[in-house]
Motif scaffolding. Structure first.
Motif, PDB file in Angstrom:
ATOM      1  N   LYS A 254     -21.267 -34.391   4.571  1.00 39.86           N
ATOM      2  CA  LYS A 254     -22.734 -34.304   4.564  1.00 39.86           C
ATOM      3  C   LYS A 254     -23.247 -33.610   5.824  1.00 39.86           C
ATOM      4  CE  LYS A 254     -26.856 -37.196   4.192  1.00 39.86           C
ATOM      5  NZ  LYS A 254     -27.364 -38.596   4.078  1.00 39.86           N
ATOM      6  N   LEU A 257     -22.508 -29.923   5.570  1.00 42.65           N
ATOM      7  CA  LEU A 257     -23.436 -29.271   4.638  1.00 42.65           C
ATOM      8  C   LEU A 257     -24.817 -29.094   5.265  1.00 42.65           C
ATOM      9  CD1 LEU A 257     -23.961 -28.186   1.793  1.00 42.65           C
ATOM     10  CD2 LEU A 257     -24.509 -30.526   1.079  1.00 42.65           C
ATOM     11  N   GLU A 260     -24.617 -26.254   7.725  1.00 45.19           N
ATOM     12  CA  GLU A 260     -24.553 -24.987   6.989  1.00 45.19           C
ATOM     13  C   GLU A 260     -25.927 -24.603   6.454  1.00 45.19           C
ATOM     14  OE1 GLU A 260     -22.822 -21.551   5.450  1.00 45.19           O
ATOM     15  OE2 GLU A 260     -22.080 -23.026   6.896  1.00 45.19           O
ATOM     16  N   ASN A 261     -26.671 -25.595   5.955  1.00 46.69           N
ATOM     17  CA  ASN A 261     -28.020 -25.312   5.444  1.00 46.69           C
ATOM     18  C   ASN A 261     -28.941 -24.839   6.565  1.00 46.69           C
ATOM     19  OD1 ASN A 261     -27.288 -26.012   2.835  1.00 46.69           O
ATOM     20  ND2 ASN A 261     -27.924 -28.152   3.076  1.00 46.69           N
TER      21      ASN A 261
END
Length: 319
Positions: A254, A257, A260-261
């Motif tokens: 999580k 991610l 990365e976002n």
């Protein structure tokens, strides 16, 4: 009546019973010899058969197992049925009372059987001249009674309790539930409940239900099998540890991610800003070119008309 007088009275009654027992001892021995077919005081006639009929003994041995099953094999030796309305409670109380009295009678009789079984043990140890093979708990085993201790104590199990089969099964279920809680809380290697303890509880529950052979329904595990399963369970990862590892992996994924976002968001914002700047520059160049063309056209028109040239301001009005 004082305690001394009561004690003297009881002692005298016990002494009278012992004397009466000694008086009947010879008659009892003779009766048992007759029962077994031994008639020492009645010699056989010459040239006549010495065979003694044992009809009484045969009849008693034939009927005795059925009588024992009738008395000891039922849940309730006797059960009183209510006749009139409101007799239900009294009938249950009378049934429980008679069952208790029967238990007292059987247990008193069992104390006499204790001496009988101890005598049988001494006879077997004394006269058994070779090892024997018998079937014990579903397996054939060899034993040598000559190695036994002839002075061992004996406990007679009457098989008759103060309650009913339902009460016995309820007590066994309570024990099994307690064993299950200990196993679930402390694990299979806890010091309170072993696999043998658990199997004994299961076997007793089958016996309380009236099943004579628990081995037909449950198999007692061998110690090697228990050890193998415990080692396999110890080698298996802890479910709680696996759960924590999965949670940590999920949180790491999580976080990755999310990072990365955020990175993609910054790249998109940068690209949009660059596009905006490029669009503004192109628009500015377009405006300048348009103004230059317009000024050229105006200057050309003025030259044709002979008018003086106007000052050209490129890029908009002067500040």
């Amino acid at each position: 009546m004082t305690d001394e007088r009561l004690s003297a009275l009881v002692s005298r009654l016990v002494k009278d019973c012992e004397d009466y027992r000694d008086e009947l001892a010879v008659d009892r021995i003779k009766a048992m010899e007759y029962y077994d077919g031994t008639m020492k005081d009645v010699p056989a006639d010459a040239n006549r058969s010495k065979v003694v009929s044992r009809d009484v003994r045969a009849a008693i041995k034939k009927v005795l197992p059925s009588l024992i099953r009738t008395i000891l094999g039922n849940d309730k030796v006797v059960e009183f049925a209510p006749v009139d309305q409101g007799d239900e409670a009294a009938a249950d109380q009378a049934t429980d009372y008679i069952i208790g009295q029967t238990e007292l009678m059987v247990r008193t009789f069992a104390q006499g059987l204790k001496r009988v079984f101890q005598g049988l043990l001494r006879l077997v140890v004394k006269h058994q001249d070779r090892p024997r093979m018998v079937r014990l708990r579903g397996q054939w085993v060899t034993f040598d009674p000559r190695q036994w201790n002839a002075g061992m104590d004996a406990t007679v199990n009457t098989g008759l309790g103060a309650g009913t089969r339902e009460r016995d099964m309820m007590m066994i279920q309570m024990i099994l539930q307690l064993q299950e809680k200990l196993l679930m809380t402390l694990g299979p290697d806890n010091p309170y409940v072993s696999p043998d303890n658990l199997y004994n509880g299961i076997a007793k529950s089958a016996e309380a239900a009236g099943l004579k052979s628990p081995d037909l329904y449950f198999t007692k595990p061998a110690p090697e099998e228990i050890q193998r399963r415990m080692q396999a369970a110890a080698a298996k990862p802890d479910p709680e540890m696996q759960k924590l590892q999965m949670q940590a992996q999920a949180e790491a994924a999580k976080a990755q991610l999310t990072a990365e976002n955020e990175r993609r968001k910054l790249e998109i914002e940068r690209e949009l800003k660059l596009i905006e700047i490029q669009q503004k520059g192109a628009l500015t160049r377009y405006q300048i070119d348009a103004e230059l063309n317009l000024k050229r056209q105006q200057n050309a028109a003025q030259l044709l008309d002979g008018e003086p040239l106007a000052v050209a301001h490129i890029g908009g009005m002067p500040g």
